[in-house]
Every structure is written in structure tokens, then in C-alpha cells.
Design an enzyme around this catalytic site. Structure first.
Site, PDB file in Angstrom:
ATOM      1  N   GLU A 164       0.839  -1.203   0.000  1.00  0.00           N
ATOM      2  CA  GLU A 164       0.000   0.000   0.000  1.00  0.00           C
ATOM      3  C   GLU A 164       0.874   1.253   0.000  1.00  0.00           C
ATOM      4  OE1 GLU A 164      -2.776  -0.420  -0.794  1.00  0.00           O
ATOM      5  OE2 GLU A 164      -4.325   0.650   0.280  1.00  0.00           O
TER       6      GLU A 164
ATOM      7  N   THR B 280      -5.753   7.978  -4.527  1.00  0.00           N
ATOM      8  CA  THR B 280      -5.682   8.043  -3.058  1.00  0.00           C
ATOM      9  C   THR B 280      -4.643   9.070  -2.610  1.00  0.00           C
ATOM     10  OG1 THR B 280      -6.371   5.758  -2.857  1.00  0.00           O
ATOM     11  CG2 THR B 280      -5.179   6.658  -0.983  1.00  0.00           C
TER      12      THR B 280
HETATM   13  N1  HSE Z   1      -8.015   5.173   4.718  1.00  0.00           N
HETATM   14  C1  HSE Z   1      -7.562   5.443   3.395  1.00  0.00           C
HETATM   15  C2  HSE Z   1      -7.974   6.846   2.993  1.00  0.00           C
HETATM   16  C3  HSE Z   1      -8.150   4.442   2.451  1.00  0.00           C
HETATM   17  O1  HSE Z   1      -9.117   7.200   3.266  1.00  0.00           O
HETATM   18  O2  HSE Z   1      -7.168   7.580   2.424  1.00  0.00           O
HETATM   19  C4  HSE Z   1      -7.740   4.633   1.038  1.00  0.00           C
HETATM   20  O3  HSE Z   1      -8.457   3.738   0.225  1.00  0.00           O
END
Ligand code: HSE
Length: 330
Positions: free
Chosen positions: A151, A204
Site C-alpha cells: 500500500e 488516493t
Molecule cells: N483510509 C484510506 C484513505 C483508504 O481514506 O485515504 C484509502 O483507500
């Protein structure tokens, strides 16, 4: 395998005569954050998900054979591709990177940058595949740090709220990151997700940069009350408490501006009887959380019809919570 007393214990347990020749693994998409639990809550869904086919080959090393379904967006270079890079890391950790060669086919069944844990599903599928191919030298808990590293490679931050549910299945809480402390939570049997992906790209990395680093204490109090309420609701199978708790006052107000028609979609989902509605992961996918499949179906269908009317293309998925995580396909 070359004789080497320095190799980790797990490597010594690998019987190279029994390593599988080929394996096909599916790993599920995930709804990270679960509305109110930014970076600490997430659940897996039955579909969509990604597939990895891994072949054992004679030449040592890890290579990408092909990638399907990514519109040419993902790197074929094994050092830059998240899946192969994580598989290499695992082989290095086991000390067997010179003893085995694998080639990977990655088949993406979900859009990239959608908020459905696309990179996580691929990474988890790849790591689960190599571990199974080798005869399971590591437990799922031991695989988790490699998934988190994947990730970090994919989006610059090692959050675990996609990879943990993708690997463990069900609903997971990341109680802590340092060290990683992952807790599986109870899953009420009628909990469904109606997911709609409006086809706009929200990486993201970008969606994280938007978020304010400092929060007001009064908002933090609201948020941790909601997280605790949600967890109590899951343990008690109390859908009213789950519904009352699934509100996000920290992240949603900022990220909602990246998502077309967000507040109208929310109005529609709640009007259809959803327990809650919010952003899936970092978006732009949105999720209506519902008691029962019918409500989830209706909410997702009406949201999609609304997007159609606005000339915004979308994809829709309705699923219960996936309980198994990755699975080997024949
Ligand atoms: N918790 C992370 C965010 C998940 O909200 O950026 C990304 O898929």
C-alpha cells in the site's frame, strides 16, 4: 534450495519438491474507513476483486507476464509493479529469492483509483498466491506487513484499512499501526453494501493530501464516539446504533467536493432506507450501508439512475460482507 543456515525458520520449512507449479488467486475489493473510521476500519466485499495467476518457472526472480483490465496504466517492470515488488520482498524475507522463479499474470476486475482498494486487492492476491505456492510458510498475520508495504508503494502511505480486510475477510479494526494490531470484528448477517463508482479518477495520494492535518477537539469527540458506537453496534447486532454511529465529521466534508453529486446521492440513499451513506475509502466510490440486500440494491440503483440523468457514467456493485478474504480458484 542452496544450503544456508542463515535463512529464516520459515524458509527452512519450505519443501521445494512440493512447491506448486501454478496457482490462481482472487482477492476482494474493500470499503476502507467504513464511513467514520478513517484509516482504522474497513470491510471486504464479495465482488469486485482482482485475480493473480502465478507460475513457477526455472529462472529465479519475479517477473510480470501480463496485466489485463488496467488500460495499460500499471507498470510491467517487476521492480515498479506493486504486486511483483511485494512478492520479491517476501522471497527476500524468506531468504529464497535466488532459489525460486515466478511469473505473474494480473487480471484487474475493478477500476484503478476508484476507492475500492484496487491496489490492495492485487497485492493481497499476489502475496497470498506466493505463500500458497510455497506451502504456506507464513500465517496471514505474518503476511500483513508485506501487504501494508504494498500500500505504501502504491500510494505513498502505509494505511492498512484496505489490505487488512482484503486479507482477513470480514470487518477489521486497525487498533494500532506501531506495531500493527489488527482485530476482526463481528459482522451482522444482514449488513449489505450498495456501492456506486462515478467514473471520475480520484487517486488516493491526491485525496489524502487534501485532508486537514489538525482537527478540532469537538469534532474528534464526535468521531471517536461514532467509532465506538459503531463497534458496539456490530457486537450487539444493533442496526439502529450502527446507523446512528456511521457519520464522518472529519474527512467527508473535505473529500465530498471531489465527488460529483455527493450530497444528492446521500439524500437518495437515506430516503431509500440505507443505514448510512458515505465515501468508500478515498473515493470517488460511494457506499450505501443497508440492512438487507433489497435496500442496498434500491439505493444503489436510484443513485446510478441519478448519475445517468447527470450524464455521469458509473458502475454499481451490491454485496454482503466477504467473510473469507482471498481464495484459490481452480
Ligand atoms: N483510509 C484510506 C484513505 C483508504 O481514506 O485515504 C484509502 O483507500
Amino acid at each position: 534450495m542452496k544450503e544456508n543456515v542463515e535463512k529464516p525458520l520459515a524458509a527452512k520449512s519450505i519443501d521445494f519438491t512440493k512447491v506448486l507449479q501454478q496457482i490462481r488467486v482472487f482477492a476482494p475489493a474493500t470499503v476502507a474507513n467504513m464511513i467514520c473510521g478513517f484509516d482504522v476500519l474497513g470491510f471486504a466485499v464479495d465482488f469486485p476483486g482482482d485475480e493473480v495467476v502465478m507460475y513457477k518457472v526455472d529462472q529465479p526472480g519475479v517477473r510480470i507476464r501480463s496485466i489485463k483490465g488496467d488500460d495499460g496504466r500499471l507498470p510491467l517492470d517487476a521492480d515498479r509493479n506493486t504486486v511483483s515488488a511485494c512478492v520479491q520482498m517476501l522471497l527476500q524475507h524468506l531468504g529464497i529469492q535466488d532459489d525460486i522463479g515466478v511469473e505473474i499474470e494480473l487480471i484487474k476486475h475493478m477500476p484503478i483509483g476508484s476507492g475500492l482498494g484496487s491496489s490492495s486487492a492485487s497485492t493481497v492476491a499476489g502475496l497470498f498466491a506466493i505463500n500458497t505456492l510455497l506451502g504456506n510458510p507464513l500465517t496471514k498475520a505474518e503476511l500483513m506487513p508485506f501487504c501494508v508495504e504494498g500500500e505504501r508503494l502504491a500510494c505513498g502511505h502505509g494505511h492498512a484499512d484496505n489490505v487488512a480486510p482484503a486479507l482477513m475477510g470480514g470487518i477489521t479494526l486497525i487498533r494500532g499501526y506501531n506495531p500493527l494490531d489488527i482485530v476482526s470484528l463481528p459482522v451482522p448477517s444482514e449488513l449489505y453494501a450498495g456501492i456506486v463508482f462515478p467514473q471520475v479518477d480520484v487517486p488516493t495520494r491526491d485525496a489524502r493530501q487534501l485532508i486537514k492535518e489538525k482537527v478540532l477537539l469537538k469534532d474528534a469527540v464526535t468521531q471517536w464516539g461514532n467509532i465506538a458506537g459503531l463497534i458496539a453496534g456490530l457486537y450487539e447486532n444493533d442496526y439502529d446504533l450502527i446507523s446512528r454511529s456511521m457519520h464522518d465529521v472529519l474527512i467527508e466534508p473535505t473529500r465530498a467536493i471531489l465527488i460529483p453529486e455527493f450530497y444528492e446521492m446521500k439524500r437518495i440513499a437515506l430516503e431509500e432506507g440505507a443505514l448510512s451513506f458515505g465515501i468508500s475509502g478515498s473515493g470517488p466510490s460511494v457506499v450505501a450501508i443497508a440492512k438487507g440486500k433489497e435496500v442496498a440494491e434500491r439505493a444503489a440503483a436510484r443513485i446510478q439512475a441519478h448519475l445517468d440523468a447527470c450524464d455521469i457514467e458509473s458502475l454499481k456493485y451490491v454485496s454482503s460482507v466477504n467473510m473469507g478474504g482471498p481464495k484459490v480458484l481452480n
